[in-house]
Design a protein around this motif. Structure first.
Motif, PDB file in Angstrom:
ATOM      1  N   HIS A 242       0.799  -1.187  -0.077  1.00 20.59           N
ATOM      2  CA  HIS A 242      -0.167   0.018   0.086  1.00 20.59           C
ATOM      3  C   HIS A 242       0.836   1.246   0.009  1.00 20.59           C
ATOM      4  CE1 HIS A 242      -3.452  -2.683   0.689  1.00 20.59           C
ATOM      5  NE2 HIS A 242      -4.346  -1.634   0.391  1.00 20.59           N
ATOM      6  N   ARG A 243       1.943   1.141   0.673  1.00 15.99           N
ATOM      7  CA  ARG A 243       2.557   2.352   0.902  1.00 15.99           C
ATOM      8  C   ARG A 243       3.563   2.646  -0.548  1.00 15.99           C
ATOM      9  NH1 ARG A 243       5.214   3.958   6.120  1.00 15.99           N
ATOM     10  NH2 ARG A 243       3.604   3.909   7.468  1.00 15.99           N
ATOM     11  N   LEU A 244       3.885   1.529  -1.130  1.00 16.93           N
ATOM     12  CA  LEU A 244       4.602   1.632  -2.391  1.00 16.93           C
ATOM     13  C   LEU A 244       3.494   2.241  -3.498  1.00 16.93           C
ATOM     14  CD1 LEU A 244       7.272   1.378  -3.826  1.00 16.93           C
ATOM     15  CD2 LEU A 244       6.449  -0.910  -4.626  1.00 16.93           C
ATOM     16  N   GLY A 245       2.576   1.856  -3.502  1.00 13.97           N
ATOM     17  CA  GLY A 245       1.343   2.197  -4.407  1.00 13.97           C
ATOM     18  C   GLY A 245       0.997   3.606  -4.016  1.00 13.97           C
ATOM     19  N   LEU A 246       1.073   4.145  -2.796  1.00  9.55           N
ATOM     20  CA  LEU A 246       0.673   5.335  -2.762  1.00  9.55           C
ATOM     21  C   LEU A 246       1.580   6.388  -2.989  1.00  9.55           C
ATOM     22  CD1 LEU A 246      -0.883   6.930   0.584  1.00  9.55           C
ATOM     23  CD2 LEU A 246       1.170   8.017  -0.480  1.00  9.55           C
ATOM     24  N   THR A 247       3.169   5.640  -2.833  1.00  8.89           N
ATOM     25  CA  THR A 247       4.388   6.768  -3.033  1.00  8.89           C
ATOM     26  C   THR A 247       4.292   6.906  -4.684  1.00  8.89           C
ATOM     27  OG1 THR A 247       5.156   5.998  -1.183  1.00  8.89           O
ATOM     28  CG2 THR A 247       6.711   6.935  -2.719  1.00  8.89           C
ATOM     29  N   ILE A 248       4.107   5.830  -5.493  1.00 11.30           N
ATOM     30  CA  ILE A 248       4.300   6.142  -6.927  1.00 11.30           C
ATOM     31  C   ILE A 248       3.019   7.000  -7.559  1.00 11.30           C
ATOM     32  CG2 ILE A 248       4.051   4.783  -9.230  1.00 11.30           C
ATOM     33  CD1 ILE A 248       5.350   2.438  -7.817  1.00 11.30           C
ATOM     34  N   GLY A 249       1.981   6.678  -6.974  1.00  9.20           N
ATOM     35  CA  GLY A 249       0.787   7.818  -7.354  1.00  9.20           C
ATOM     36  C   GLY A 249       1.264   9.242  -7.062  1.00  9.20           C
TER      37      GLY A 249
END
Lengths: 489, 361
Positions: A242-249
């Motif tokens: 989730h953290r990675l998905g958020l960061t890329i967005g």
């Protein structure tokens, strides 16, 4: 009297003398047709944003996965690709509907100027086709291609999106700044001659509109993706994925946001220069004035400017770098050729306010990351702000389009053809509008239900199929799911 | 093509019409099979009984269904760009069936996409029924629109009664024939796919369906000749002259396909079936040449600016150059609708994903 007003009144004469066959209901028809078009476009554009910008996010995740042997990143790429396929499929049908509507609702425009603006639609169609093909290649390529080549197949998807955006925007830009035919001759005779489809494409509004819309697609997609993962983290699914998905967005939106502010300024300057009446509505310039003040807030009620804070000579200074420059006001054209000023004003200000808010959020995130090496993902207020940022960015984009579209009224092609002369003579548009609202509400809810169902299945460790992709046969590795899902329970 | 050359001048507008007609033919064959699959999906029976057939349909049209929107958009865009006045007249006159087709396309496309990803049987069933119903309705409306053009009912200003322009014998013939041809073509393709993938039961059932549909479509076509003679004389006349060779080829293709089906070789029926459909659509074009809207306006007269027509030719060549190779690549990669997925390559992204997976399970 300005030359613009002269031109405008000329074309008004033509338009008044032309439609003998226009029945009495034309005006009512017109309103419903405009709403129908606005609703269809407003729906489609959100999906288009994903079509254009999502491949870039998938690329970032996929590349990270391959480069750093990052399982979470690869997993994100795989899931995003499937979500992209669903959104792309819905976008394809809502886009097909638009090509129907161009003819069904606006036969006056397409019948008269089809060979002036049509070529851009053809080129846009080609890039849409390419996008669909390479999306298929990417989805099937998970098993069948070497990983490095597979990653590269995302590039033509993203590039096609950029070209597609360009060509479709040339048509809208043409409506704001008609070109590519003998305008004067048309205004005098109603006959379209000396057609140059390439000049129609590369008109005065094309570049600024393209430069302002392309970053918008990345901004909207980036924030919506970040928004989805922020919801997940707030609901307790605070894991690395989730953290990675958020960061890329967030990263994509963070790059797009400042660009968007700069190109927005360019676009506004272009409007001031080429579409003074629209600009007058955006900036509440009622009368042609020298030394135009910069106006914050405010509306025009009964011909009076109400509730505005004015900075003397501000707009003149900002636009023309001359505090005493003269700018055309709404009064330079007859009242029936003025756009509904308050709608334009509210939409324009809303876009700016949200845009600045989004930029603030980006600065906050970027600052914390610079100081502490990571986004403030444990700060609930940052996450909550991100949850709001997704829908807010959509609202800003829709407000921007409202500004440019309503600001052009009553023209469908500025100073050349009135919307009233382009609209169909067929009755029953109101019924179609109701039907479309029902249909699209159903479509939107169905898409969200399906995307949520996909996400629930991912959490259970299943691998749901995507519309273009191969049939799933085996089950992906289950991942940790710390808390039961509140949404799908 | 003979008809085009017979006229003596292969003009620029004629070239663009030929390109436009390639789009119509492609939509008829690929879109037709696509729509027809929905027809069989509808008749596949209960979820349990029809599961195998529905899975087959899904796998067969999965890789190509999106491309079919492109043909339609291509036809619309080329029509309004090359022949704006004729386009405006057509859409205004056939407003009602066009709305019907548009609604059908939205429901169909969305339902197909969503069904595959839906989370429960109930969801899948709802989307499935929507997909199937709209697959039947949409080609009917397209056929009806073709009937309005072919019977010379579209005036240049488009101002006709919204209903009587398409509630006509020719339009009804067009609509029913379109649905029938789609169903037949899809039956042949699905039988061939099932046969290839080692599903003899399914292959047999689709073969039977294709045979029955073929007989029905053949009978309707014969009745159609009588209808066209009285209701669409210009087209009937054209079909007897320049259209005749194509009509004959179409008939022969249809018979050959039926023969292979009877022989239990659906794989061989594929090509003649496609030829039958291509030939009849080309025959329609040749039959109504040089009219773009029959009895109303001719191709050369309706054509837009020459610079734009050249632009459309350039765009077409460009599209062929940049889009066809990746399209072939995509179809190969997908196994052209094959049911078997096959092992992932050891160097694929998928293999890497598997290798990196945390092995705590």
């Amino acid at each position: 009297m300005s030359s613009l007003a002269l031109v405008s009144s000329l074309s008004l004469d033509i338009s008044v003398s032309l439609p003998d066959s226009t029945p009495v209901f034309a005006n009512e028809n017109l309103i419903y047709a405009r709403w129908l078009m606005a609703f269809s476009l407003g729906f489609h554009i959100v999906l288009s944003c994903f079509g254009v910008a999502f491949p870039a996010l998938i690329y970032l995740a996929h590349r990270r996965g391959l480069k750093h042997d990052d399982h979470d990143a690869l997993m994100l790429a795989r899931r995003w690709a499937k979500a992209a396929a669903v959104l792309f499929a819905i976008g394809a049908v809502s886009g097909t509907l638009l090509s129907f509507e161009m003819g069904l609702l606006w036969p006056g425009l397409m019948g008269t100027f089809g060979d002036v603006i049509g070529l851009a639609f053809a080129l846009e169609g080609i890039f849409f086709f390419l996008e669909a093909i390479f999306l298929g290649v990417y989805l099937y390529g998970w098993r069948g291609l070497p990983a490095k080549l597979h990653l590269l197949t995302l590039v033509p998807i993203a590039v096609s999106g950029v070209f597609g955006t360009f060509f479709i925007l040339t048509v809208n830009a043409w409506m704001n700044s008609p070109a590519g035919f003998d305008i004067e001759h048309f205004q005098q005779t109603g006959e379209v001659i000396d057609i140059d489809p390439w000049a129609a494409m590369f008109n005065q509004s094309t570049l600024p509109q393209f430069l302002h819309m392309l970053p918008a697609t990345y901004l909207v997609t980036g924030f919506l993706v970040a928004s989805v993962y922020a919801v997940g983290i707030l609901r307790g699914r605070d894991d690395r994925l989730h953290r990675l998905g958020l960061t890329i967005g967030f990263a994509v939106a963070a790059v797009a946001a400042p660009i968007q502010i700069v190109t927005g300024d360019l676009a506004a300057r272009n409007v001031a220069e080429n579409q003074p009446i629209k600009f007058a509505a955006m900036e509440l310039i009622e009368e042609t004035t020298t030394g135009v003040p910069f106006t914050i807030g405010g509306l025009i009620i009964d011909g009076e400017k109400v509730g505005a804070i004015e900075i003397p000579n501000g707009t003149s200074l900002l636009q023309d770098f001359d505090p005493n420059s003269t700018m055309e006001g709404l009064d330079s054209v007859p009242e029936e050729l003025q756009p509904p000023v308050n709608v334009v004003r509210i939409a324009f200000q809303l876009m700016i306010v949200i845009g600045m808010g989004l930029l603030t959020l980006v600065v906050w995130g970027a600052f914390v990351r610079w100081r502490k090496g990571d986004l403030p993902l444990s700060n609930k207020w940052f996450l909550r702000a991100l949850v709001v940022a997704g829908p807010a960015s959509v609202l800003a984009m829709e407000a921007g389009w409202t500004t440019t579209e309503v600001g052009r009224q009553p023209w469908i092609a500025r100073d050349v053809m009135l919307v009233a002369d382009a609209v169909t003579t067929r009755e029953g548009i109101a019924g179609l509008l109701i039907g479309l609202i029902v249909l699209y509400s159903g479509l939107a809810s169905a898409s969200i239900i399906v995307l949520k169902a996909m996400s629930a299945r991912w959490r259970r460790g299943e691998d749901p199929p995507a519309p273009y992709g191969p049939m799933p046969l085996e089950i992906d590795e289950p991942e940790a799911d710390p808390e039961p899902d509140l949404v799908d329970a | 093509m003979t008809a085009l050359f017979a006229a003596g001048t292969f003009t620029l507008p004629n070239a663009v019409v030929a390109i436009l007609w390639i789009g119509v033919v492609a939509y008829a064959v690929f879109g037709g099979a696509d729509f027809g699959s929905g027809f069989w999906d509808f008749l596949a029976g209960t979820p349990e009984k029809g599961a195998a057939a529905r899975k087959r349909i899904d796998a067969s049209i999965g890789p190509v269904w999106e491309a079919n929107h492109v043909w339609l958009i291509f036809v619309l865009v080329y029509l309004w760009t090359a022949f704006p006045t004729a386009f405006a007249a057509l859409v205004t006159a056939t407003f009602v069936p066009l709305i019907g087709a548009a609604v059908g396309i939205i429901l169909r496309g969305a339902a197909f996409a969503l069904r595959k990803s839906s989370g429960s049987l109930r969801q899948a069933r709802f989307f499935g029924i929507t997909f199937a119903l709209s697959s039947v309705v949409t080609p009917f409306f397209f056929g009806a629109i073709a009937g309005a053009v072919a019977s010379g009912r579209v005036p240049l200003d488009g101002q006709t009664d919204a209903w009587s322009v398409w509630l006509t014998p020719t339009s009804m013939l067009g609509g029913v024939l379109a649905v029938g041809v789609c169903a037949w073509l899809a039956g042949v393709f699905l039988a061939a796919d099932a046969h290839r993938d080692g599903q003899p039961e399914l292959a047999k059932s689709f073969t039977t369906r294709a045979l029955v549909t073929g007989v029905v479509v053949g009978a309707i076509s014969l009745v159609g000749i009588v209808i066209l003679e009285t209701d669409a004389p210009t087209l009937a006349d054209g079909l007897e002259r320049s259209g005749a060779p194509f009509v004959i080829v179409s008939g022969l293709g249809g018979l050959a396909a039926m023969w292979f089906l009877r022989q239990g070789e659906p794989g061989r029926a594929r090509v003649p079936a496609a030829i039958a459909v291509v030939a009849i659509v080309v025959g329609w074009g040749a039959g109504q040449y040089p009219w773009i809207l029959v009895d109303t306006i001719e191709i050369d007269e309706a054509a837009g600016a020459r610079s734009t027509l050249w632009g459309l030719i350039i765009a077409f060549v460009f599209a062929g150059t940049v889009a066809v190779p990746p399209l072939i690549w995509m179809l190969r990669l997908s196994g052209v609708g094959s049911l078997s997925v096959g092992e992932a390559r050891p160097d694929s992204s998928y293999a890497k994903l598997k290798a990196l997976a945390p092995d705590d399970t």
